[in-house]
Structures are given as structure tokens and as C-alpha cells.
Design a protein around this motif. Structure first.
Motif, PDB file in Angstrom:
ATOM      1  N   ALA A   9       1.627   7.144  -2.219  1.00 55.10           N
ATOM      2  CA  ALA A   9       0.217   7.530  -2.337  1.00 55.10           C
ATOM      3  C   ALA A   9      -0.685   6.333  -2.075  1.00 55.10           C
ATOM      4  O   ALA A   9      -0.542   5.281  -2.708  1.00 55.10           O
ATOM      5  N   ASN A  10      -1.604   6.499  -1.126  1.00 61.62           N
ATOM      6  CA  ASN A  10      -2.613   5.471  -0.813  1.00 61.62           C
ATOM      7  C   ASN A  10      -1.994   4.091  -0.568  1.00 61.62           C
ATOM      8  O   ASN A  10      -2.542   3.070  -0.973  1.00 61.62           O
ATOM      9  N   ASN A  27      -3.467   3.323   3.887  1.00 59.39           N
ATOM     10  CA  ASN A  27      -3.668   4.655   3.299  1.00 59.39           C
ATOM     11  C   ASN A  27      -2.577   5.653   3.680  1.00 59.39           C
ATOM     12  O   ASN A  27      -2.856   6.772   4.122  1.00 59.39           O
ATOM     13  N   ASP A  29       0.074   8.319   2.856  1.00 65.36           N
ATOM     14  CA  ASP A  29       0.399   9.322   1.840  1.00 65.36           C
ATOM     15  C   ASP A  29       1.563  10.161   2.352  1.00 65.36           C
ATOM     16  O   ASP A  29       1.475  10.763   3.435  1.00 65.36           O
TER      17      ASP A  29
END
Length: 258
Positions: A9-10, A27, A29
Motif C-alpha cells: 500500500a502506497n 505509490n 498498491d
């Protein structure tokens, strides 16, 4: 697929050098389900290997979250197997001893598991051979067996067939799929080969050029065994190739943006 095994995630990663800061990943994901086979493609330098190293716990300096079965990945461990492009076998050990590594073959459970893996990766009869006596494909089969011995929750493969000739590579793809079907191990496989990516995967993850961002996640809904010359395979290959070259998401027939 079943429950989420790996959660990214991120995720962002920067390298600071003499010439300034380079953003390798930005970023990212991605949820990977238990037992899923994911392939990752993208141009050189887009952060594919960096992504694997982070998941393996070999690089812990990043922004974002990476969790395996709900737990943050903070270091390497036997729950994460890693296979490199080169086999990295111990030249002084036989096939069976390379697979056992620091475990004793005198242990009945270890002996049984090693024998099962030798059978699974099609190396029966080569138990006593040394790495110098093996072909490149055979050596990589030993690496796969060694990584699987401790039953990792996820197996990470960084272009493991990149140095092999086309015929050996095709054979190794079949071997790996057989291993995956038998062990149901979650796998993330980095490759530059689009055909290989589609042939192996449940989903193909496509990264943009640096900074590495996911431009598309392409589901591969082709049944096994897959034929690379089939019209369905070639149609999907064209979609992946177009996305790879453009770096922009495209629409599938059902209208879902990827």
C-alpha cells in the motif's frame, strides 16, 4: 482466489546518491491473494527488482506499507523464498545437499522432503551430481527446490530464466507451473518476456518507466495448459504489449479500467 497474502500500500522508494535523489517506485498498491501467481513486467530500471527486494525484507528503507499475512515485513526470513537470475548453488555440495542446505539429510523428515522436491522438479537420478555437472536449467531447478524446502509463504523470482536458451526456458516454465500447482505457493515473478508473463500468470502487473508506478494489472483468464500460438493468447499479448509500450491504462471489453 482466497484471502490476501501480500498487501502493498502506497509503496514508494527513493535512492539518494552523489547525483541526487532517484525515485525507483512511486505509490505502488497491490494485493496478492494466497496461492496466486503474479508476473511483473516493465522497462529496465522501473523498479521491478527493487519491489522484490522490499517484499523479501532485503530493503526496509521505504515509504508505505508492505505486509505478509497481516504482519509488516521488516527483515528476511524463511517465510519468503527468493530465486535470482543466477542459481547461486554451493559448488562443493551435491544436488541433494544444496537443496537441504544447512539441514541434515540424516533427518528423516528432511530426507523425505528433499526426495519429494527432487521428484517434483524432475531431477531424479541427479541427486549426487555437483553444480558443475548440471545445465543452467537443471541448476535453476535445484534453486527452486531449495527455496521450497522450508515451505515459504511466498516465492519471489527475479528473472530466473533470463539466461537460458529458448527451449530450456520453455521447459522451465512448465516445471515452475507444475511446482506451483502442486505446492500452491504464492509467487511473484519478474520478467522482461511478455509471452512468459502471460503464460505463467493469473495476473500481469505492468510498471511504467521510472519512477515505477503500476500502469495496469491485466487478468489472464486463459485455462491451462496455455498455447502461446492460440488466438486468445495472441490477442491478450497484443493488449499487454500495447499497454507496455504506451504506459497508459486501457479498457477491457467489459468496460473495466485497468
Amino acid at each position: 482466489m482466497g484471502n490476501v497474502s501480500l498487501e502493498i500500500a502506497n509503496l514508494s522508494k527513493e535512492f539518494v546518491g552523489a547525483k541526487g535523489t532517484v525515485t525507483a517506485l512511486s505509490n505502488v498498491d497491490l494485493d496478492v491473494h494466497k496461492g496466486e501467481f503474479i508476473t511483473v513486467i516493465g522497462p529496465s530500471g522501473c523498479g521491478k527488482s527493487t519491489l522484490l527486494r522490499i517484499v523479501a525484507g532485503l530493503d526496509t528503507q521505504y515509504a508505505g506499507h508492505v505486509r505478509l499475512n497481516g504482519a509488516p515485513i521488516v527483515k528476511p526470513g524463511i517465510d519468503k523464498g527468493f530465486i535470482f537470475q543466477e542459481h547461486r548453488l554451493f559448488p562443493w555440495l551435491t544436488v541433494e545437499k544444496n537443496i537441504a542446505s544447512d539441514l541434515s539429510l540424516n533427518d528423516k523428515d528432511v530426507r523425505r522432503k528433499v526426495d519429494e522436491l527432487i521428484e517434483l522438479v524432475r531431477l531424479k537420478g541427479f541427486e549426487k551430481a555437483y553444480p558443475r555437472e548440471l545445465s543452467g536449467g537443471m541448476a535453476q531447478r535445484v534453486s527452486i527446490a531449495r527455496a521450497l524446502l522450508r515451505q515459504p509463504q511466498i516465492l519471489l523470482l527475479d528473472e530466473p530464466f533470463g539466461a537460458l536458451d529458448a527451449f530450456t526456458r520453455a521447459h522451465m516454465q512448465e516445471v515452475l507451473l507444475e511446482v506451483w500447482r502442486n505446492n500452491k505457493t504464492t509467487m511473484i515473478f519478474v520478467t522482461h518476456d511478455i509471452d512468459e508473463a502471460i503464460f505463467l500468470a493469473d495476473r500481469v502487473v505492468i510498471l511504467k518507466p521510472r519512477p515505477g508506478e503500476i500502469s495496469a494489472i491485466v487478468p489472464v483468464e486463459l485455462s491451462h495448459p496455455r498455447k502461446k500460438a492460440s488466438p486468445d493468447f495472441q490477442a491478450l499479448r497484443l493488449k499487454v504489449l500495447n499497454q507496455f509500450e504506451s504506459g497508459e491504462a486501457f479498457q477491457f471489453a467489459d468496460g473495466a479500467g485497468i
